[in-house]
Design a protein around this motif. Sequence first.
Motif, PDB file in Angstrom:
ATOM      1  N   SER A 141       0.829  -1.207   0.000  1.00 55.65           N
ATOM      2  CA  SER A 141       0.000   0.000   0.000  1.00 55.65           C
ATOM      3  C   SER A 141       0.863   1.257   0.000  1.00 55.65           C
ATOM      4  O   SER A 141       0.551   2.239  -0.682  1.00 55.65           O
ATOM      5  CB  SER A 141      -0.921   0.001   1.227  1.00 55.65           C
ATOM      6  OG  SER A 141      -1.810  -1.095   1.181  1.00 55.65           O
ATOM      7  N   GLU A 146      -0.243   5.006  -0.296  1.00 48.58           N
ATOM      8  CA  GLU A 146      -1.319   4.929   0.695  1.00 48.58           C
ATOM      9  C   GLU A 146      -0.686   4.450   2.002  1.00 48.58           C
ATOM     10  O   GLU A 146      -0.539   3.254   2.245  1.00 48.58           O
ATOM     11  CB  GLU A 146      -2.397   3.936   0.222  1.00 48.58           C
ATOM     12  CG  GLU A 146      -3.786   4.243   0.772  1.00 48.58           C
ATOM     13  CD  GLU A 146      -3.899   4.112   2.279  1.00 48.58           C
ATOM     14  OE1 GLU A 146      -3.550   5.095   2.974  1.00 48.58           O
ATOM     15  OE2 GLU A 146      -4.319   3.061   2.760  1.00 48.58           O
ATOM     16  N   SER A 149      -3.532   3.890   6.182  1.00 48.85           N
ATOM     17  CA  SER A 149      -4.271   2.723   6.681  1.00 48.85           C
ATOM     18  C   SER A 149      -3.402   1.832   7.559  1.00 48.85           C
ATOM     19  O   SER A 149      -3.841   1.352   8.612  1.00 48.85           O
ATOM     20  CB  SER A 149      -4.825   1.903   5.510  1.00 48.85           C
ATOM     21  OG  SER A 149      -5.801   2.620   4.807  1.00 48.85           O
ATOM     22  N   TRP A 193      -7.953  -6.840   8.018  1.00 45.84           N
ATOM     23  CA  TRP A 193      -8.426  -5.527   7.574  1.00 45.84           C
ATOM     24  C   TRP A 193      -7.465  -4.934   6.541  1.00 45.84           C
ATOM     25  O   TRP A 193      -7.882  -4.366   5.527  1.00 45.84           O
ATOM     26  CB  TRP A 193      -8.539  -4.615   8.791  1.00 45.84           C
ATOM     27  CG  TRP A 193      -9.365  -3.372   8.605  1.00 45.84           C
ATOM     28  CD1 TRP A 193      -9.667  -2.738   7.437  1.00 45.84           C
ATOM     29  CD2 TRP A 193      -9.985  -2.609   9.645  1.00 45.84           C
ATOM     30  NE1 TRP A 193     -10.417  -1.622   7.679  1.00 45.84           N
ATOM     31  CE2 TRP A 193     -10.640  -1.518   9.016  1.00 45.84           C
ATOM     32  CE3 TRP A 193     -10.033  -2.714  11.026  1.00 45.84           C
ATOM     33  CZ2 TRP A 193     -11.322  -0.560   9.752  1.00 45.84           C
ATOM     34  CZ3 TRP A 193     -10.725  -1.764  11.750  1.00 45.84           C
ATOM     35  CH2 TRP A 193     -11.369  -0.703  11.115  1.00 45.84           C
ATOM     36  N   ILE A 196      -7.820  -6.570   3.135  1.00 48.35           N
ATOM     37  CA  ILE A 196      -9.032  -6.087   2.448  1.00 48.35           C
ATOM     38  C   ILE A 196      -8.792  -4.695   1.863  1.00 48.35           C
ATOM     39  O   ILE A 196      -9.150  -4.410   0.707  1.00 48.35           O
ATOM     40  CB  ILE A 196     -10.236  -6.066   3.418  1.00 48.35           C
ATOM     41  CG1 ILE A 196     -10.599  -7.500   3.825  1.00 48.35           C
ATOM     42  CG2 ILE A 196     -11.437  -5.378   2.776  1.00 48.35           C
ATOM     43  CD1 ILE A 196     -11.638  -7.585   4.919  1.00 48.35           C
ATOM     44  N   LYS A 197      -8.159  -3.802   2.639  1.00 49.86           N
ATOM     45  CA  LYS A 197      -7.865  -2.451   2.147  1.00 49.86           C
ATOM     46  C   LYS A 197      -6.941  -2.491   0.934  1.00 49.86           C
ATOM     47  O   LYS A 197      -7.130  -1.737  -0.026  1.00 49.86           O
ATOM     48  CB  LYS A 197      -7.214  -1.632   3.266  1.00 49.86           C
ATOM     49  CG  LYS A 197      -8.133  -1.300   4.426  1.00 49.86           C
ATOM     50  CD  LYS A 197      -9.173  -0.262   4.079  1.00 49.86           C
ATOM     51  CE  LYS A 197      -8.571   1.086   3.853  1.00 49.86           C
ATOM     52  NZ  LYS A 197      -9.591   2.137   3.610  1.00 49.86           N
ATOM     53  N   SER A 198      -5.944  -3.386   0.964  1.00 47.79           N
ATOM     54  CA  SER A 198      -4.998  -3.498  -0.150  1.00 47.79           C
ATOM     55  C   SER A 198      -5.691  -3.988  -1.412  1.00 47.79           C
ATOM     56  O   SER A 198      -5.390  -3.534  -2.522  1.00 47.79           O
ATOM     57  CB  SER A 198      -3.857  -4.453   0.226  1.00 47.79           C
ATOM     58  OG  SER A 198      -3.131  -3.965   1.321  1.00 47.79           O
ATOM     59  N   MET A 199      -6.618  -4.919  -1.252  1.00 46.81           N
ATOM     60  CA  MET A 199      -7.331  -5.460  -2.401  1.00 46.81           C
ATOM     61  C   MET A 199      -8.219  -4.413  -3.071  1.00 46.81           C
ATOM     62  O   MET A 199      -8.556  -4.548  -4.254  1.00 46.81           O
ATOM     63  CB  MET A 199      -8.176  -6.663  -1.968  1.00 46.81           C
ATOM     64  CG  MET A 199      -7.351  -7.874  -1.528  1.00 46.81           C
ATOM     65  SD  MET A 199      -8.357  -9.233  -0.883  1.00 46.81           S
ATOM     66  CE  MET A 199      -9.219  -9.735  -2.384  1.00 46.81           C
ATOM     67  N   GLN A 200      -8.570  -3.372  -2.332  1.00 43.69           N
ATOM     68  CA  GLN A 200      -9.426  -2.323  -2.882  1.00 43.69           C
ATOM     69  C   GLN A 200      -8.642  -1.266  -3.663  1.00 43.69           C
ATOM     70  O   GLN A 200      -9.235  -0.429  -4.341  1.00 43.69           O
ATOM     71  CB  GLN A 200     -10.210  -1.661  -1.740  1.00 43.69           C
ATOM     72  CG  GLN A 200     -11.222  -2.591  -1.072  1.00 43.69           C
ATOM     73  CD  GLN A 200     -11.846  -1.979   0.171  1.00 43.69           C
ATOM     74  OE1 GLN A 200     -11.358  -0.977   0.710  1.00 43.69           O
ATOM     75  NE2 GLN A 200     -12.945  -2.564   0.641  1.00 43.69           N
ATOM     76  N   LEU A 201      -7.320  -1.311  -3.568  1.00 45.68           N
ATOM     77  CA  LEU A 201      -6.502  -0.346  -4.302  1.00 45.68           C
ATOM     78  C   LEU A 201      -6.476  -0.685  -5.792  1.00 45.68           C
ATOM     79  O   LEU A 201      -6.526  -1.848  -6.181  1.00 45.68           O
ATOM     80  CB  LEU A 201      -5.070  -0.344  -3.758  1.00 45.68           C
ATOM     81  CG  LEU A 201      -4.894   0.136  -2.315  1.00 45.68           C
ATOM     82  CD1 LEU A 201      -3.446  -0.037  -1.866  1.00 45.68           C
ATOM     83  CD2 LEU A 201      -5.307   1.602  -2.173  1.00 45.68           C
ATOM     84  N   SER A 202      -6.397   0.337  -6.605  1.00 47.58           N
ATOM     85  CA  SER A 202      -6.418   0.156  -8.056  1.00 47.58           C
ATOM     86  C   SER A 202      -5.239  -0.693  -8.517  1.00 47.58           C
ATOM     87  O   SER A 202      -4.102  -0.500  -8.071  1.00 47.58           O
ATOM     88  CB  SER A 202      -6.360   1.526  -8.741  1.00 47.58           C
ATOM     89  OG  SER A 202      -6.284   1.402 -10.138  1.00 47.58           O
TER      90      SER A 202
END
Length: 496
Positions: A141, A146, A149, A193, A196-202
């Motif tokens: 991230s 990013e 987070s 958590w 999940i946040k990493s998977m949401q990154l483009s």
Amino acid sequence: MSTIKKQSLHSAIFSYLGVAIGFISQGLLIPNLLTKDQNGLLGLLLSFMYIFVQLASLGVNYAGSRFFPRFSERKGYGGFVFTGLSISMLGFLMTSALVFLLKPLFLSSSTEGSAILDQYFYLLLPISLGTILFNFFDSYSRNLFETVSGTFLNQFVQRLIILIGLVLIAVIGISFDVFIWIWTSAFIIPTIWMIIKSMQLSGFSLIPDFSVFTPKFRKEFINYSLVTILAGFSSMIIMYIDKIMLTYYGGLEDTGVYNTASFFGSIMGMSLIAMSKAAIPVIVNAFKNNDLHTIQTIYRKSCVMQLIIGCLIFGGILINLDSFFELIPQGYQEGKWVIIILGLGKLFDLATGLNGIVMAMSKYYRYDLVIMISLIFLTIIANMILIPEYKLVGAALAAAFSTFYYNSIKYWLVLKKLKMQPFDINILKVIIVSSVIIAAAYYIPLIGGSVFNNLLDMAIRSSIFSVVFIVVIYKMRVSLEMNDIINRVLKPLLKS
């Protein structure tokens, strides 16, 4: 510097919210709710865990950051996640086998309290796995700029879960057996958590892609990873060997006292961690573009900003030591000099800024290995000499010595190899002003007499010190970046 400044500010906010929770947990509740043995156990498990995790990463996080620009040029970041995750899991399997094989040796390091360590020793596996995965996805991230987070989850959420466990001990009297599983979950929940946040990154992709690994790049990647494995592993040994050797020479009770005292030193380093996370991708890209001016600017500004923050926190700690030790059980008071010595060592670390990051991301990264190997021997020898003679204070002196040696060498190397010198007159101004304000605040009369009075004393003393310190630093304009942060924080308050 604007990206670093913005993300550092957000990360610092979560870090210091975590500090507040950590102070309640590690500073107040753990000494009052757990035995010294149990406190020492938690510190010792973490010491072993951080060493294992650094070894298990196999250098993939630093190498990933160093070479991420090459991966980012390809679709799905060139299979970066699949490659990094595979390497991390391989490293975990290797270190897990090492844990089983070396358990008798590890247990022999505890002359007292070995029964409790034996009972919970294998909790190293889940907390190590959680930390390995967290560090990898946090690094991924950060490569995508990013950085907030990871700090939020690691510094705030993790400590909040531990606080909840301690509150349950105080309120409903859960056993230590139950608490330590809640403590273990604090290393698992933030990891889930973070994933999940990493998977949401483009651009996130788990599809394998090894096309980026040309023979030349593969060799470069492996060589860099090997160097950072050894340097990083050495770094963790240096940072955590004090608690392991203190347990060997004195037992878990001494480690428990040291664990609480050393918490205050870790508080001081959080702002540097937050800045480092934000600075790494910027410095990597600057080296890629041969933009040494940007690196020099970041390096110089980081020193004065970190020193200001460090002096503010260290001063706040110093002036409240007497009140703090009134709030925890007898037997912890010998940790007072540990706090002072570790704090002074950390101030020197902060004053030298991002020297380690600059060197590690440059073409001179191999020097890290030589420095770390020499430092391991010096640190172990210093602990062997000082701990038997001075116990907790000896461990603190050895740690401060290691910090001074490490940063002095890094400062000299950056100066010699990259011709970068971060210090100016503002550093001296901060040191002089901080010393005067801390000395004046220390002599504010104590209230004392009860828990409430001690807490009130700490609140009043800290408020007066903080306001005076911030106003003086602001008026002196020793750091325009710090002034800008203060303006941004005060602007909404002034509007309201």
